[in-house]
Write a protein that holds these residues in place. Sequence first.
Motif, short mmCIF file in Angstrom:
data_model
loop_
_atom_site.label_atom_id
_atom_site.label_comp_id
_atom_site.label_asym_id
_atom_site.label_seq_id
_atom_site.Cartn_x
_atom_site.Cartn_y
_atom_site.Cartn_z
N THR A 9 -40.34 -43.60 -23.80
CA THR A 9 -40.04 -42.17 -23.85
C THR A 9 -40.56 -41.45 -22.61
O THR A 9 -39.93 -40.50 -22.14
CB THR A 9 -40.58 -41.50 -25.13
OG1 THR A 9 -41.99 -41.67 -25.20
CG2 THR A 9 -39.90 -42.05 -26.37
N ILE A 20 -31.07 -43.84 -28.87
CA ILE A 20 -31.67 -45.10 -29.31
C ILE A 20 -31.16 -45.45 -30.71
O ILE A 20 -31.23 -44.63 -31.63
CB ILE A 20 -33.21 -44.98 -29.33
CG1 ILE A 20 -33.71 -44.65 -27.92
CG2 ILE A 20 -33.85 -46.27 -29.86
CD1 ILE A 20 -35.18 -44.26 -27.86
N TYR A 22 -31.74 -47.51 -33.90
CA TYR A 22 -32.84 -48.18 -34.58
C TYR A 22 -32.33 -48.79 -35.88
O TYR A 22 -31.88 -48.09 -36.77
CB TYR A 22 -33.96 -47.18 -34.85
CG TYR A 22 -35.18 -47.73 -35.57
CD1 TYR A 22 -35.44 -49.10 -35.67
CD2 TYR A 22 -36.10 -46.87 -36.14
CE1 TYR A 22 -36.55 -49.58 -36.32
CE2 TYR A 22 -37.23 -47.34 -36.79
CZ TYR A 22 -37.46 -48.70 -36.88
OH TYR A 22 -38.57 -49.18 -37.53
N PHE A 37 -43.51 -42.21 -32.68
CA PHE A 37 -42.55 -41.31 -32.02
C PHE A 37 -43.04 -39.86 -32.09
O PHE A 37 -43.03 -39.13 -31.09
CB PHE A 37 -41.18 -41.46 -32.69
CG PHE A 37 -40.09 -40.65 -32.08
CD1 PHE A 37 -39.44 -41.07 -30.93
CD2 PHE A 37 -39.68 -39.46 -32.66
CE1 PHE A 37 -38.41 -40.34 -30.37
CE2 PHE A 37 -38.64 -38.71 -32.12
CZ PHE A 37 -38.01 -39.15 -30.96
N TRP A 117 -35.34 -37.52 -34.31
CA TRP A 117 -35.28 -38.79 -35.05
C TRP A 117 -34.41 -38.50 -36.26
O TRP A 117 -34.77 -37.68 -37.09
CB TRP A 117 -36.69 -39.17 -35.46
CG TRP A 117 -36.84 -40.41 -36.28
CD1 TRP A 117 -36.48 -40.58 -37.59
CD2 TRP A 117 -37.46 -41.63 -35.87
NE1 TRP A 117 -36.83 -41.83 -38.02
CE2 TRP A 117 -37.43 -42.50 -36.98
CE3 TRP A 117 -38.02 -42.07 -34.68
CZ2 TRP A 117 -37.96 -43.78 -36.92
CZ3 TRP A 117 -38.55 -43.34 -34.63
CH2 TRP A 117 -38.51 -44.19 -35.73
N VAL A 151 -33.34 -40.72 -31.57
CA VAL A 151 -33.36 -42.00 -32.29
C VAL A 151 -32.45 -41.83 -33.49
O VAL A 151 -32.61 -40.90 -34.28
CB VAL A 151 -34.79 -42.37 -32.75
CG1 VAL A 151 -34.75 -43.62 -33.64
CG2 VAL A 151 -35.71 -42.58 -31.56
N ALA A 153 -31.67 -43.71 -36.74
CA ALA A 153 -32.29 -44.75 -37.54
C ALA A 153 -31.41 -45.12 -38.73
O ALA A 153 -30.92 -44.25 -39.44
CB ALA A 153 -33.66 -44.30 -38.02
#
Length: 186
Positions: A9, A20, A22, A37, A117, A151, A153
């Motif tokens: 990061t 990203i 994940y 994170f 995220w 991110v 996820a």
Amino acid sequence: METKLPKLTSMLRQTDGAHIFYLSEEEECYINNALVFILDGIQNGDYVFMIENPRLTPHISRRLEKLATEEQLKSVKFANNFEFYWSEGNFLPVSIIQHFKKTLDTAAKEGKFFRTWGHIEWGSEEDFHNEILTYDQQANQFISENKFIAVCAYNASRVSERLQQKLRARHSYLMIDDHIEEICIQ
């Protein structure tokens, strides 16, 4: 991941941002990585926007409260992932990007770098496949234009190999519970 993610990061803050992908298999690893994170964002003075499952949010929040000060926690915002992604009654990429724009504007007003995220979940993949790919394409453009770290996820057991391959092609990095690598997009 405690050192890998912060190093990445730090480097990404100097670029056009990053998207990203994940794929998580272990809930405890997932929670630990989310905490890394968030704490990395706090240490860098970032605005951290967590879009998380309401079942996992209390676990992350409780542990975070032990690791950060009340003042530091002011830069971390949580949203219910079902309410955020499904606010229009279905998964509409345009609406989701609009939600992100509002949050990004808040971070910009505070003069902070933005990182997010997002824990993405759904019922049946067949119903969702095209929407997630459309959203992901729009998110890539939005991330690049606004230069932030995102991110996305997913629970690995819920994502078919076919969808995994398509998502890998749309992200800069692949993260699994204990590893992160750059994806060479051809």
